[in-house]
Design a protein around this motif. Structure first.
Motif, mmCIF file in Angstrom:
data_model
loop_
_atom_site.group_PDB
_atom_site.id
_atom_site.type_symbol
_atom_site.label_atom_id
_atom_site.label_comp_id
_atom_site.label_asym_id
_atom_site.label_seq_id
_atom_site.Cartn_x
_atom_site.Cartn_y
_atom_site.Cartn_z
ATOM 1 N N GLN A 129 0.828 -1.208 0.000
ATOM 2 C CA GLN A 129 0.000 0.000 0.000
ATOM 3 C C GLN A 129 0.863 1.259 0.000
ATOM 4 O OE1 GLN A 129 -2.684 -0.193 3.299
ATOM 5 N NE2 GLN A 129 -3.422 1.860 2.997
ATOM 6 N N LYS A 130 0.381 2.307 -0.692
ATOM 7 C CA LYS A 130 1.097 3.585 -0.716
ATOM 8 C C LYS A 130 0.812 4.351 0.578
ATOM 9 C CE LYS A 130 1.815 7.629 -3.561
ATOM 10 N NZ LYS A 130 1.119 8.686 -4.232
ATOM 11 N N PRO A 131 1.824 4.985 1.200
ATOM 12 C CA PRO A 131 1.574 5.716 2.453
ATOM 13 C C PRO A 131 0.585 6.868 2.263
ATOM 14 C CG PRO A 131 3.933 5.426 2.083
ATOM 15 C CD PRO A 131 3.243 5.015 0.829
ATOM 16 N N PRO B 168 -12.051 11.775 9.100
ATOM 17 C CA PRO B 168 -10.633 11.874 8.730
ATOM 18 C C PRO B 168 -10.058 10.510 8.336
ATOM 19 C CG PRO B 168 -10.836 11.825 11.102
ATOM 20 C CD PRO B 168 -12.244 11.812 10.556
ATOM 21 N N LYS B 169 -8.897 10.552 7.677
ATOM 22 C CA LYS B 169 -8.178 9.315 7.344
ATOM 23 C C LYS B 169 -7.023 9.078 8.317
ATOM 24 C CE LYS B 169 -9.229 9.755 2.412
ATOM 25 N NZ LYS B 169 -8.656 10.013 1.079
ATOM 26 N N VAL B 170 -6.506 10.188 8.893
ATOM 27 C CA VAL B 170 -5.362 10.103 9.817
ATOM 28 C C VAL B 170 -5.734 10.784 11.130
ATOM 29 C CG1 VAL B 170 -2.938 10.715 10.213
ATOM 30 C CG2 VAL B 170 -3.720 10.173 7.890
ATOM 31 N N ILE B 171 -5.406 10.144 12.256
ATOM 32 C CA ILE B 171 -5.612 10.767 13.570
ATOM 33 C C ILE B 171 -4.275 10.774 14.314
ATOM 34 C CG2 ILE B 171 -6.626 10.439 15.862
ATOM 35 C CD1 ILE B 171 -9.235 9.774 14.591
ATOM 36 N N VAL B 172 -3.894 11.964 14.792
ATOM 37 C CA VAL B 172 -2.701 12.111 15.638
ATOM 38 C C VAL B 172 -3.196 12.076 17.087
ATOM 39 C CG1 VAL B 172 -0.758 13.580 16.256
ATOM 40 C CG2 VAL B 172 -1.534 13.500 13.876
ATOM 41 N N LEU C 194 0.481 14.630 2.700
ATOM 42 C CA LEU C 194 -0.735 13.967 3.158
ATOM 43 C C LEU C 194 -1.605 13.657 1.947
ATOM 44 C CD1 LEU C 194 -2.561 13.104 5.588
ATOM 45 C CD2 LEU C 194 -3.572 15.392 5.469
ATOM 46 N N ASP C 195 -1.791 12.397 1.671
ATOM 47 C CA ASP C 195 -2.578 11.977 0.504
ATOM 48 C C ASP C 195 -2.049 12.615 -0.781
ATOM 49 O OD1 ASP C 195 -4.476 10.096 0.112
ATOM 50 O OD2 ASP C 195 -6.199 11.329 0.678
ATOM 51 N N PHE D 298 9.465 9.620 8.485
ATOM 52 C CA PHE D 298 8.721 8.357 8.626
ATOM 53 C C PHE D 298 7.518 8.399 7.683
ATOM 54 C CE2 PHE D 298 7.109 11.226 11.941
ATOM 55 C CZ PHE D 298 5.741 11.225 11.675
ATOM 56 N N SER D 299 6.860 7.269 7.520
ATOM 57 C CA SER D 299 5.644 7.210 6.695
ATOM 58 C C SER D 299 4.569 6.444 7.455
ATOM 59 C CB SER D 299 5.936 6.530 5.354
ATOM 60 O OG SER D 299 6.343 5.196 5.582
ATOM 61 N N LEU D 300 3.317 6.606 7.021
ATOM 62 C CA LEU D 300 2.181 5.975 7.693
ATOM 63 C C LEU D 300 1.176 5.539 6.636
ATOM 64 C CD1 LEU D 300 0.770 5.413 10.472
ATOM 65 C CD2 LEU D 300 -0.204 7.712 10.315
ATOM 66 N N LYS D 301 0.768 4.274 6.695
ATOM 67 C CA LYS D 301 -0.190 3.748 5.714
ATOM 68 C C LYS D 301 -1.608 3.751 6.276
ATOM 69 C CE LYS D 301 3.205 0.746 3.484
ATOM 70 N NZ LYS D 301 3.688 -0.624 3.310
ATOM 71 N N GLN D 302 -2.594 3.678 5.379
ATOM 72 C CA GLN D 302 -3.996 3.613 5.794
ATOM 73 C C GLN D 302 -4.224 2.365 6.651
ATOM 74 O OE1 GLN D 302 -6.015 6.248 4.446
ATOM 75 N NE2 GLN D 302 -7.219 5.694 6.211
ATOM 76 N N GLY D 303 -4.916 2.542 7.789
ATOM 77 C CA GLY D 303 -5.200 1.411 8.665
ATOM 78 C C GLY D 303 -4.041 0.981 9.548
#
Length: 611
Positions: free
Chosen positions: A308-310, A480-484, A381-382, A343-348
């Motif tokens: 998956q792409k981040p 949202p898709k990302v939560i901090v 972001l996206d 760093f990177s973060l993927k969906q889910g």
């Protein structure tokens, strides 16, 4: 006193004996009991822990013993025998001699216990001069000896320093030195490690054990952390809503708990190492509030596709804060809060940022959200560059990425109902009508485990855990898709923490949310993470899959963090962690400082460590 002498200790007369203690507060003209019929004793050289969650009455019990509750608003009944005297019957002038002399107390927040206008040396020597006949010079010498005893480096030079110049851990050491000044028979420690980072907590626990062995002091230790109880207590009193529901040897309570609430507390303790062999994050067993019993087996969390792409990519992020001083505000230096972070973060996926206070993890979260402006780097972001966005684009971006803060009460407007607070971002972004907003609020409240009719209540009418659920619902209002999540469970009681973590994992599984989970709690991080990044002085020193980082830590700082975590295993009670007592170094650098280029070594797939 050595632990091998425990049996001998218990056969001697107790230092403290509490018999049928009942404490009531005056509420609306009537006396309301908050501690009911509590009895326990503390033997010479013994550590007794009172454990329970917020509102259980454990701190009220300790304040009742010390007679520190407001006289006109409280009433204490029963007997508190210290030595051979019932101290509840002593006149106040006699009680003043008991406090600090026979019994001393360490509080949770050392900064509120120390006077900011006086040096730490003056404050400790004042305690000495009040209780012991000595000159100022003798008081100074004894204070330096005490500072040295509690392992404060360069004790003599620290005598003339003010509290604000010391770290939280060092301030707590000062409080312990002050408490030990008159060599009390009993030390009452009320949540003395709760506000401290994990390595500092380890140092303080080790210090209390060593001092107890050297001085033979008895300790009454008040906490909600079962890991701390297992490491320090000979016997344990479990409190629940003002009652002592279980009392006994710590080993018996951990291995053979009798009361449902004790079993619930123990099942809710995140155990470091419990995730060995597990590929994905796991929810905790849910706790039935009526019975206190954990329910059915744990369910797994979301699986992340490897190809998956981040959704979030952070590269070479830098944030420095200028420090000015003097009349002309000359630049004295810069705090390198974030230095070349990537760093990177993927969906889910859940990526956890861990480290101690001052390492830069919260600053990283705020810089990504552009709540503070970073100096350089990129945040994608996206596929869109967050740092290049104008105000309108930034506003749109915040629909995709939301933040949950540590203190839910400070995050909510006390004059706004929670329904209005949840609906506000939805209406501000013009995502629907008032009617649709009300429907959205009902759906979100149910999703986070609250009743729809709670929408009309105000924040003060909710518990801490419920307020955090409201904050989560508010963050979800914009889909949202990302939560901090910035220390979003650190202020919560253990059973509430479990509920909120389970909620976050369930929402991730159902909505495919990506979490940047910022925390200093290593056991919680192990439970919820897919990947982990360890931060030290503004830099990521180790990053990789959760199993790799926890089961094969490579960087010395990561190993130090792991070694300091209290383990809820009473067989480890007399072990020393030997966590080095050095302080976290300062990230303040000279204005012309140029950071060295860091290199990373690949240990395993996706596991990198700074060299």
């Amino acid at each position: 006193m050595a632990h091998s002498d425990t049996q001998t200790v218990r056969q001697t007369a107790p230092v403290l004996s509490v018999e049928n203690l009942t404490t009531s507060f005056l509420v609306d003209g009537a006396w309301k009991p908050v501690v009911r019929d509590i009895s326990f004793s503390v033997a010479p050289g013994e550590t007794v822990a009172i454990v329970g969650e917020s509102g259980s009455g454990k701190s009220v019990t300790s304040l009742s013993v010390m007679r520190l509750l407001q006289k006109d608003m409280s009433r204490t009944e029963g007997r508190v025998i210290l030595g051979d005297r019932n101290i509840l019957e002593l006149p106040e002038s006699e009680m003043r001699k008991v406090r600090g002399n026979d019994v001393a107390m360490i509080f949770q927040e050392p900064m509120t216990s120390l006077n900011p206008l006086f040096t730490i040396g003056d404050q400790i020597s004042e305690a000495l001069l009040c209780h012991r006949p000595m000159t100022k010079a003798e008081g100074r010498a004894e204070t330096i000896r005490l500072l040295d005893k509690v392992r404060i480096p360069s004790a003599a030079s620290r005598f003339d320093e003010y509290p604000h110049r010391l770290s939280g851990g060092m301030r707590q050491r000062v409080m312990i030195a002050m408490a030990l000044a008159s060599r009390p028979k009993l030390l009452i420690a009320d949540e003395p490690t709760t506000a401290l980072d994990v390595t500092i907590q380890g140092q303080i626990l080790d210090l209390i054990k060593v001092l107890q062995e050297e001085e033979g002091t008895s300790v009454l230790f008040i906490t909600h952390d079962m890991g701390v109880v297992a490491e320090i207590a000979d016997r344990t009193v479990v409190m629940y809503r003002g009652d002592a529901v279980e009392t006994g040897r710590t080993e018996d309570i951990f291995l053979r708990p009798k009361h449902a609430y004790t079993r619930a507390l123990l099942s809710a303790v995140p155990m470091l190492g419990s995730m060995r062999g597990e590929a994905q994050p796991l929810r905790f067993p849910k706790i039935d509030n009526a019975t206190g019993l954990p329910d059915a087996p744990r369910e797994g969390a979301n699986t992340v596709a490897t190809d998956q792409k981040p959704i979030l990519e952070v590269k070479n992020l830098v944030k420095r804060f200028d420090v000015h001083a003097g009349l002309l505000g000359k630049l004295q230096g810069r705090v390198h809060a974030i230095e070349n972070v990537s760093f990177s973060l993927k969906q889910g996926e859940t990526l956890s940022l861990v480290g101690e206070s001052g390492c830069g993890k919260s600053t990283t979260g705020r810089a990504i959200m552009r709540l503070i402006e970073p100096q350089s780097g990129s945040v994608m972001l996206d596929g869109k560059d967050v740092l290049a966005m104008d105000r309108k684009a930034l506003r749109e971006m915040r629909r995709t990425m939301q933040m949950i803060f540590q203190d839910p009460f400070a995050s909510l407007n006390p004059r706004m109902t929670v329904g209005a607070a949840i609906a506000e971002p939805y209406l501000e972004h013009k995502l629907g009508s008032q009617k649709q907003a009300r429907e959205k609020v009902v759906d979100l409240l149910e999703r986070v485990g609250l009743q729809p009719d709670m929408a009309s209540r105000y924040p003060h009418e909710f518990s801490g855990g419920q307020r955090q659920r409201v904050c989560i619902a508010r963050a979800l209002a914009l889909d949202p898709k990302v939560i901090v999540a910035d220390e979003s469970v650190s202020a919560l009681d253990v059973s509430i923490k479990v509920q909120v973590i389970n909620l976050l994992l369930e929402l991730q599984a159902s909505l495919g949310l990506a979490y940047l989970f910022i925390s200093h709690d290593m056991a919680v991080v192990e439970r919820v993470s897919h990947r982990v990044a360890v931060m030290y002085l503004g830099e990521i020193v180790e990053i990789g899959p959760r199993a790799q980082v926890f089961e094969n830590p490579q960087h010395p700082y990561t190993k130090k963090l792991m070694a300091a975590v209290p383990i809820a295993d009473p067989t480890r009670r007399h072990r020393r962690r030997n966590v080095a007592s050095d302080e976290l170094k300062s990230p303040l650098r000279a204005p012309d400082y140029v950071p060295e280029i860091r290199r990373y070594h690949q240990v395993a797939q996706d596991h990198f460590v700074q060299v």
